[in-house]
Design a protein around this motif. Structure first.
Motif, PDB file in Angstrom:
ATOM      1  N   UNK A  87       0.835  -1.196   0.000  1.00 53.52           N
ATOM      2  CA  UNK A  87       0.000   0.000   0.000  1.00 53.52           C
ATOM      3  C   UNK A  87       0.873   1.251   0.000  1.00 53.52           C
ATOM      4  N   UNK A  88       0.572   2.173  -0.895  1.00 50.59           N
ATOM      5  CA  UNK A  88       1.232   3.474  -0.897  1.00 50.59           C
ATOM      6  C   UNK A  88       0.250   4.469  -0.300  1.00 50.59           C
ATOM      7  N   UNK A  89       0.719   5.173   0.743  1.00 46.08           N
ATOM      8  CA  UNK A  89      -0.141   6.155   1.404  1.00 46.08           C
ATOM      9  C   UNK A  89       0.536   7.509   1.400  1.00 46.08           C
ATOM     10  N   UNK A  90      -0.293   8.540   1.465  1.00 46.00           N
ATOM     11  CA  UNK A  90       0.170   9.922   1.416  1.00 46.00           C
ATOM     12  C   UNK A  90      -0.193  10.591   2.735  1.00 46.00           C
ATOM     13  N   UNK A  91       0.816  11.127   3.423  1.00 48.86           N
ATOM     14  CA  UNK A  91       0.589  11.827   4.676  1.00 48.86           C
ATOM     15  C   UNK A  91       0.177  13.249   4.332  1.00 48.86           C
ATOM     16  N   UNK A  92      -1.057  13.619   4.661  1.00 48.73           N
ATOM     17  CA  UNK A  92      -1.582  14.920   4.250  1.00 48.73           C
ATOM     18  C   UNK A  92      -0.925  16.083   4.979  1.00 48.73           C
ATOM     19  N   UNK A  93      -0.359  15.842   6.159  1.00 50.55           N
ATOM     20  CA  UNK A  93       0.259  16.954   6.893  1.00 50.55           C
ATOM     21  C   UNK A  93       1.721  17.186   6.512  1.00 50.55           C
ATOM     22  N   UNK A  94       2.438  16.146   6.115  1.00 48.78           N
ATOM     23  CA  UNK A  94       3.853  16.307   5.756  1.00 48.78           C
ATOM     24  C   UNK A  94       4.096  16.253   4.249  1.00 48.78           C
ATOM     25  N   UNK A  95       3.061  15.973   3.471  1.00 50.17           N
ATOM     26  CA  UNK A  95       3.165  15.860   2.008  1.00 50.17           C
ATOM     27  C   UNK A  95       4.172  14.797   1.578  1.00 50.17           C
ATOM     28  N   UNK A 132      -9.305   6.657  -0.460  1.00 52.24           N
ATOM     29  CA  UNK A 132      -9.938   6.725   0.859  1.00 52.24           C
ATOM     30  C   UNK A 132      -9.015   7.463   1.823  1.00 52.24           C
ATOM     31  N   UNK A 133      -9.604   8.255   2.713  1.00 50.93           N
ATOM     32  CA  UNK A 133      -8.846   8.935   3.758  1.00 50.93           C
ATOM     33  C   UNK A 133      -8.876   8.064   5.011  1.00 50.93           C
ATOM     34  N   UNK A 146      -3.914   9.343   3.029  1.00 49.51           N
ATOM     35  CA  UNK A 146      -4.777   9.043   1.905  1.00 49.51           C
ATOM     36  C   UNK A 146      -4.182   7.858   1.162  1.00 49.51           C
ATOM     37  N   UNK A 147      -4.993   6.872   0.836  1.00 45.27           N
ATOM     38  CA  UNK A 147      -4.528   5.678   0.124  1.00 45.27           C
ATOM     39  C   UNK A 147      -4.320   6.068  -1.344  1.00 45.27           C
ATOM     40  N   UNK A 148      -3.067   5.910  -1.817  1.00 43.53           N
ATOM     41  CA  UNK A 148      -2.701   6.310  -3.160  1.00 43.53           C
ATOM     42  C   UNK A 148      -2.727   5.115  -4.106  1.00 43.53           C
TER      43      UNK A 148
END
Length: 153
Positions: A87-95, A132-133, A146-148
């Motif tokens: 799974x690749x995820x994106x941290x919305x606070x640290x980009x 999905x968040x 966020x799931x990328x």
């Protein structure tokens, strides 16, 4: 556990039985030749090693006999995060983006981005899909991801 995890345990078991066990037995035999066993530190150290080795052999055999091995590559990819998925995820606070593989407890190694299915991040991700968040509770507070991407490798 994943097929990779089961294979790693089988390799360790083979090494313990074919290399470590005979080496320890030889060390015990060599230490016995030195005489008095009561004050023979080499003998006691070798016996302790033998105990650890035999214990690990029993532990691995028990895990392999009770394990349910899941080959995620044989599961049709419907975009859901499941055990064994990458799974690749994106941290919305640290980009920042990070990729994890969800594995069993014995296989988990954060340095290789292998996280336990029982970890807070994995528990939050299971069942989610791309876009999905996910809110993960960490010691430093809640973090939104966020799931990328979801791959079954």
């Amino acid at each position: 556990m994943t097929t990779r995890g089961a294979e790693m345990l089988r390799e360790e078991l083979q090494r313990l039985k074919s290399e470590d066990r005979p080496r320890i037995i030889q060390a015990i035999a060599d230490a016995r030749e030195h005489g008095d066993l009561k004050e023979n530190a080499e003998y006691h150290a070798a016996r302790e090693q033998q105990g650890f080795c035999e214990g690990r052999i029993q532990e691995i055999e028990a895990k392999l006999s009770n394990a349910q091995v899941i080959d995620v590559t044989k599961v049709p990819n419907q975009g859901k995060v499941i055990f064994g998925a990458t799974v690749t995820i994106y941290n919305t606070s640290t980009d920042k983006e990070v990729t994890y593989r969800i594995v069993g407890d014995d296989e988990a190694d954060i340095k290789q981005n292998l996280i336990s299915v029982n970890s807070p991040i994995a528990r939050a991700l299971i069942g989610k899909q791309v876009d999905d968040a996910v809110m993960v509770t960490t010691p430093s507070g809640d973090v939104e991801y966020e799931v990328v991407d979801v791959k079954y490798l």
